[in-house]
Motif scaffolding. Structure first.
Motif, mmCIF file in Angstrom:
data_model
loop_
_atom_site.group_PDB
_atom_site.id
_atom_site.type_symbol
_atom_site.label_atom_id
_atom_site.label_comp_id
_atom_site.label_asym_id
_atom_site.label_seq_id
_atom_site.Cartn_x
_atom_site.Cartn_y
_atom_site.Cartn_z
ATOM 1 N N UNK A 145 0.809 -1.200 0.000
ATOM 2 C CA UNK A 145 0.000 0.000 0.000
ATOM 3 C C UNK A 145 0.851 1.262 0.000
ATOM 4 N N UNK A 179 2.816 4.123 -1.526
ATOM 5 C CA UNK A 179 3.056 4.909 -2.725
ATOM 6 C C UNK A 179 4.167 5.884 -2.379
ATOM 7 N N UNK A 211 -9.257 0.387 1.305
ATOM 8 C CA UNK A 211 -8.010 0.875 1.895
ATOM 9 C C UNK A 211 -8.136 2.376 2.097
ATOM 10 N N UNK A 250 -6.125 5.899 3.970
ATOM 11 C CA UNK A 250 -4.785 6.369 4.302
ATOM 12 C C UNK A 250 -4.850 7.730 5.000
ATOM 13 N N UNK A 289 -2.134 10.892 5.351
ATOM 14 C CA UNK A 289 -0.867 11.492 4.980
ATOM 15 C C UNK A 289 -0.748 12.843 5.686
ATOM 16 N N UNK A 293 3.415 9.422 4.253
ATOM 17 C CA UNK A 293 2.475 8.421 4.737
ATOM 18 C C UNK A 293 2.562 8.298 6.251
#
Lengths: 114, 115
Positions: free
Chosen positions: A100, A102, B31, B33, B35, B45
């Motif tokens: 996952x 990037x 999924x 995320x 950041x 991340x």
């Protein structure tokens, strides 16, 4: 280790001229490559991606990018720049090993001059 | 228009406050995320949730606490932050199967200022 390099902090181009924003990458295995654009105080917007197949990828807003495996590059291009293209552009890579993560380049500020 | 919604857009908090950032998506992505982005820098991340389970924690200080209540929601709980934590916090989502080749979909971000 994966890495992405955007060698130019800023690119200036006259409106109507072609533009190129450079990106080189380093991954083990096959890369998944992406370009994003960010306008001031906004999130990142996806422009285009290379996964497999044709080396020339077409994306949003007239942008395209050319994947070059031998040069490990994925340069963003547009035949005729607009003032409204002025923004911050990020290249990103994801290795195909089921991750996952990037990895983003440092970004290139594109300034299109009227 | 982005399909990932983040609230609040702006947040100012003191170092002793407790606050939360919220993120929502209805694209069926599995999924999600978090950041962190400083001015003119690439996103860094922090956390990844895959199928509602924490998949990646990039050694983020414990004053940041993520939570994924369901497949559509992602929270970031903030406590005892430092001024250097001031940044744009971006939420993103993707399809969730790492064998796929999906791009990230980003929200507009929450601008956090810690006084």
């Amino acid at each position: 280790a994966q890495s992405v390099a955007q060698p130019e902090d800023q690119v200036n181009v006259a409106e109507g001229n072609p533009l190129t924003v450079k990106c080189t990458y380093s991954v083990s295995g096959n890369p998944y490559l992406f370009w994003y654009v960010q306008y001031p105080n906004r999130g990142l917007q996806f422009l285009l991606k290379y996964i497999t197949g044709d080396n020339l990828v077409k994306g949003s807003y007239g942008f395209e990018a050319e994947f070059n495996k031998s040069q490990t590059s994925f340069h963003l291009k547009k035949p005729s720049a607009l003032v409204s293209d002025s923004a911050l552009y990020f290249c990103a890579v994801r290795a195909d090993s089921g991750t996952y993560k990037y990895i983003f380049g440092t970004g290139t500020r594109l300034k299109v001059l009227a | 228009d982005t399909e990932v919604t983040q609230t609040p857009k702006h947040l100012v908090m003191g170092m002793t406050n407790k606050k939360s950032l919220k993120c929502e998506q209805h694209m069926g992505h599995r999924a999600m995320y978090w950041y962190k982005q400083k001015a003119k820098k690439p996103p860094e991340l922090m956390f990844v949730y895959s199928y509602e389970k924490l998949s990646i924690n990039e050694s983020v200080p414990s004053r940041f606490s993520p939570e994924c209540p369901n497949s559509s929601l992602l929270n970031l709980h903030l406590h005892a932050l430092q001024p250097e934590d001031s940044a744009l916090y971006l939420c993103a989502s993707s399809r969730g199967d790492t064998s796929r080749t999906g791009e990230l979909f980003f929200g507009e971000g929450s601008r956090l200022t810690v006084l």
